[in-house]
Design a protein around this motif. Structure first.
Motif, mmCIF file in Angstrom:
data_model
loop_
_atom_site.group_PDB
_atom_site.id
_atom_site.type_symbol
_atom_site.label_atom_id
_atom_site.label_comp_id
_atom_site.label_asym_id
_atom_site.label_seq_id
_atom_site.Cartn_x
_atom_site.Cartn_y
_atom_site.Cartn_z
ATOM 1 N N PRO A 1 -5.223 -15.290 62.900
ATOM 2 C CA PRO A 1 -6.279 -13.880 62.746
ATOM 3 C C PRO A 1 -6.011 -12.801 63.395
ATOM 4 C CG PRO A 1 -7.240 -15.719 64.258
ATOM 5 C CD PRO A 1 -5.955 -16.332 63.870
ATOM 6 N N ASP A 2 -6.410 -12.012 63.139
ATOM 7 C CA ASP A 2 -6.451 -10.620 63.858
ATOM 8 C C ASP A 2 -7.408 -10.696 65.350
ATOM 9 O OD1 ASP A 2 -6.662 -8.160 65.057
ATOM 10 O OD2 ASP A 2 -7.902 -7.387 63.469
ATOM 11 N N PRO A 3 -6.981 -10.830 66.429
ATOM 12 C CA PRO A 3 -7.663 -10.988 67.617
ATOM 13 C C PRO A 3 -8.939 -10.251 67.747
ATOM 14 C CG PRO A 3 -5.280 -10.717 68.078
ATOM 15 C CD PRO A 3 -5.456 -10.568 66.685
ATOM 16 N N ALA A 4 -9.055 -9.156 67.141
ATOM 17 C CA ALA A 4 -10.181 -8.399 67.243
ATOM 18 C C ALA A 4 -11.336 -9.247 66.153
ATOM 19 C CB ALA A 4 -9.993 -7.023 66.815
ATOM 20 N N ALA A 5 -10.642 -9.622 65.145
ATOM 21 C CA ALA A 5 -11.921 -10.176 64.034
ATOM 22 C C ALA A 5 -11.972 -11.795 64.321
ATOM 23 C CB ALA A 5 -11.225 -10.076 62.716
ATOM 24 N N LEU A 6 -11.385 -12.195 65.424
ATOM 25 C CA LEU A 6 -11.704 -13.582 65.662
ATOM 26 C C LEU A 6 -13.081 -13.937 66.102
ATOM 27 C CD1 LEU A 6 -10.513 -16.667 65.679
ATOM 28 C CD2 LEU A 6 -9.708 -15.958 68.003
ATOM 29 N N VAL A 7 -13.660 -14.773 65.369
ATOM 30 C CA VAL A 7 -15.039 -15.326 65.927
ATOM 31 C C VAL A 7 -14.897 -16.579 66.577
ATOM 32 C CG1 VAL A 7 -17.727 -15.411 65.432
ATOM 33 C CG2 VAL A 7 -16.111 -13.478 64.428
ATOM 34 N N ILE A 8 -15.165 -16.685 67.803
ATOM 35 C CA ILE A 8 -15.394 -17.823 68.385
ATOM 36 C C ILE A 8 -16.670 -18.492 68.925
ATOM 37 C CG2 ILE A 8 -14.919 -19.160 70.513
ATOM 38 C CD1 ILE A 8 -12.050 -17.750 70.609
ATOM 39 N N LEU A 9 -17.326 -19.405 68.314
ATOM 40 C CA LEU A 9 -18.623 -19.701 68.338
ATOM 41 C C LEU A 9 -18.720 -20.500 69.772
ATOM 42 C CD1 LEU A 9 -19.607 -21.008 65.033
ATOM 43 C CD2 LEU A 9 -20.260 -18.945 65.895
ATOM 44 N N GLY A 10 -17.896 -21.373 70.176
ATOM 45 C CA GLY A 10 -17.765 -22.014 71.568
ATOM 46 C C GLY A 10 -16.791 -22.928 71.585
ATOM 47 N N LEU A 11 -16.948 -23.815 72.701
ATOM 48 C CA LEU A 11 -16.080 -24.902 73.186
ATOM 49 C C LEU A 11 -16.583 -26.230 72.808
ATOM 50 C CD1 LEU A 11 -14.014 -23.159 74.579
ATOM 51 C CD2 LEU A 11 -14.484 -24.497 76.759
ATOM 52 N N VAL A 12 -15.619 -27.158 72.369
ATOM 53 C CA VAL A 12 -16.077 -28.408 72.181
ATOM 54 C C VAL A 12 -15.816 -29.354 73.747
ATOM 55 C CG1 VAL A 12 -15.340 -30.554 71.161
ATOM 56 C CG2 VAL A 12 -15.048 -28.506 69.797
ATOM 57 N N ILE A 13 -16.927 -29.790 73.901
ATOM 58 C CA ILE A 13 -17.073 -30.307 75.187
ATOM 59 C C ILE A 13 -17.013 -31.659 75.200
ATOM 60 C CG2 ILE A 13 -17.859 -28.285 76.341
ATOM 61 C CD1 ILE A 13 -20.489 -29.706 76.340
ATOM 62 N N GLU A 14 -17.603 -31.963 74.123
ATOM 63 C CA GLU A 14 -17.755 -33.775 73.863
ATOM 64 C C GLU A 14 -17.558 -34.038 72.515
ATOM 65 O OE1 GLU A 14 -21.041 -35.344 75.881
ATOM 66 O OE2 GLU A 14 -20.887 -37.507 74.896
ATOM 67 N N LEU A 15 -17.069 -35.344 72.307
ATOM 68 C CA LEU A 15 -16.564 -35.877 70.903
ATOM 69 C C LEU A 15 -17.528 -37.221 70.733
ATOM 70 C CD1 LEU A 15 -15.046 -36.223 68.106
ATOM 71 C CD2 LEU A 15 -13.324 -37.469 69.636
ATOM 72 N N ARG A 16 -18.116 -37.522 69.521
ATOM 73 C CA ARG A 16 -18.720 -38.795 69.451
ATOM 74 C C ARG A 16 -18.520 -39.477 68.305
ATOM 75 N NH1 ARG A 16 -24.798 -38.373 71.919
ATOM 76 N NH2 ARG A 16 -24.049 -37.471 74.143
ATOM 77 N N ARG A 17 -18.158 -40.542 67.924
ATOM 78 C CA ARG A 17 -17.895 -41.173 66.806
ATOM 79 C C ARG A 17 -18.354 -42.645 66.902
ATOM 80 N NH1 ARG A 17 -11.550 -41.944 66.602
ATOM 81 N NH2 ARG A 17 -12.153 -39.648 66.745
ATOM 82 N N GLU A 18 -18.985 -42.973 65.642
ATOM 83 C CA GLU A 18 -19.794 -44.124 65.420
ATOM 84 C C GLU A 18 -18.850 -45.042 64.648
ATOM 85 O OE1 GLU A 18 -23.654 -44.128 64.311
ATOM 86 O OE2 GLU A 18 -24.383 -42.409 65.374
ATOM 87 N N PHE A 19 -18.747 -46.323 64.878
ATOM 88 C CA PHE A 19 -17.956 -47.290 64.207
ATOM 89 C C PHE A 19 -19.121 -47.871 63.261
ATOM 90 C CE2 PHE A 19 -15.574 -46.152 67.750
ATOM 91 C CZ PHE A 19 -14.197 -45.997 67.326
ATOM 92 N N THR A 20 -19.073 -47.954 62.076
ATOM 93 C CA THR A 20 -20.413 -48.547 61.356
ATOM 94 C C THR A 20 -19.687 -49.813 60.750
ATOM 95 O OG1 THR A 20 -19.496 -47.271 59.392
ATOM 96 C CG2 THR A 20 -21.229 -46.396 60.675
ATOM 97 N N GLY A 21 -19.497 -50.729 61.445
ATOM 98 C CA GLY A 21 -19.456 -52.164 61.194
ATOM 99 C C GLY A 21 -18.019 -52.268 60.827
ATOM 100 N N ALA A 22 -17.481 -51.798 59.723
ATOM 101 C CA ALA A 22 -16.044 -51.972 59.497
ATOM 102 C C ALA A 22 -15.332 -51.547 60.637
ATOM 103 C CB ALA A 22 -15.562 -51.177 58.319
#
Lengths: 220, 220
Positions: free
Chosen positions: B199-220
């Motif tokens: 993207p155009d650096p001026a138009a780039l909109v960064i909302l934030g940084l991913v600091i953690e990931l969570r994943r649930e294993f539903t049985g299978a």
DNA sequence: CTTGTAACCACACAAATGTGTGGTATAGAG
DNA sequence: CTCTATACCACACATTTGTGTGGTTACAAG
């Protein structure tokens, strides 16, 4: 006294209350009053009422003390209900075990490294957390990840299990083929650099099932 | 009336209070009384005092209404003493936003799908959670995972960011090359089936940084 | 038996808190 | 100008809530 531009104070009040609610400490009307610098309680109340009217905030049904809530659904607890049998998840503190070696898991409880908060919809079975070591399950699960484990001695084909291998707890995917005397169980790693383990079904010790994975990204 | 086995009621009280605190609704003494079925306020108070004495719970300094807190340090302000040791701090509730589209993030707060408990040292206002859609970051991040995001408008090379792409929030890894007028920024997916976005650096909109990931294993 | 302690009840009171009533001032629309 | 809505203040009052004081019962140790 002068008055601030229309709507501006309203926004500040909302921001303050939201912040407090997210921090887990619902504010009182007078706390809002002080935070905003109002000299009257009624002023704070008026703003709060307006915010509730527009749906930007909610109050508990019985409108008790510190009764402000976020409009999202399950924020509120059981409130005034005698025995709230709600179906939503309940947060619980589970121990993060440093090292899990052979022996009853009760022994490992002495080695609690920390506690993590888990919201599970399952009944309060025995849960514990483990810090992952090694890359045998890469790229799905990496070293230093934390997994939440539900204790149970048996598992089905295809499930992610925590099992005792060489006196140490390891995470593998369980593969079961055949049945009866011909039963063959394999513990497979995702990483192809690790060969499947085929323990004696009678000697296989399964600690539990991996129900959740957590990974922290530390800046880099 | 008879009495329950020693220590058992104590544990139940602790569990109840912990649950309420994590839910963001600190209970009153009388709520504990009712939840436990005590016919006297003093009984509940006695148990709470004992739990505070043993350090399993804390009270706010001024000991006001609904003043029970979790023992992890700072109650809500910077007043807490640094009890050296763990890196984790007090658990907080963070909103899980359903869909994040263009516009100020404040607007997205209307669209709170649920709340997630996160233990971090960052102020809660700067945090929000997102449910992942699509497999552009597979196999590292999969669909239906939940990511915890710290709001910030800028990011460094190599960081996992949440950015606005086509009026929708997306997770990508940021690559920055060159500098000054020659600055080139790319948003790269892990999945090779997705082409990098430049993207155009001026138009780039960064909302934030991913600091953690969570994943649930539903049985299978 | 006496002693101690944990678990529990009953009642009271001051402070914190939500709510109600009424009043003032400023801005903007007509 | 009048009229209305917003922003704000002052005070009062019933509940909710934390805390204090004192008493009762059961169980275990000496």
């Amino acid at each position: 006294m002068g008055r601030t531009p229309t709507g501006q104070t309203r926004t500040r009040v909302l921001a303050f209350v939201q912040e407090r609610l997210l921090a887990g400490t619902p504010p009182t009307v007078r706390e809002v009053q002080q935070a905003m610098g109002f000299r009257s309680v009624g002023t704070a109340r008026q703003h709060l009422d307006a915010l509730v009217d527009t749906g930007q905030l909610t109050r508990t049904d019985d409108s008790q003390h510190r009764g402000l809530r976020l409009p999202g659904r399950s924020t509120g607890g059981p409130g005034g209900r005698p025995t709230g049998g709600r179906g939503s998840s309940r947060p619980r503190l589970v121990p993060l075990l440093g090292r899990v070696q052979a022996g009853p898991l009760t022994t490992a409880l002495q080695d609690i490294e920390d506690h993590v908060v888990v919201t599970t919809r399952h009944p309060p079975t025995e849960l514990f957390a483990l810090r992952v070591r090694g890359d045998s399950m890469a790229p799905e699960i990496l070293a230093d990840d934390v997994v939440i484990v539900r204790r149970q001695p048996k598992a089905e084909h295809g499930q992610l299990v925590v099992a005792m291998v060489d006196d140490e707890a390891t995470i593998k995917r369980l593969h079961r083929r055949g049945s009866g005397a011909d039963l063959r169980i394999e513990l497979r790693a995702t990483n192809p650099r690790y060969a499947p383990i085929a323990p004696d079904p009678a000697a296989l010790v399964i600690l539990g099932l991996v129900i959740e994975l957590r990974r922290e990204f530390t800046g880099a």
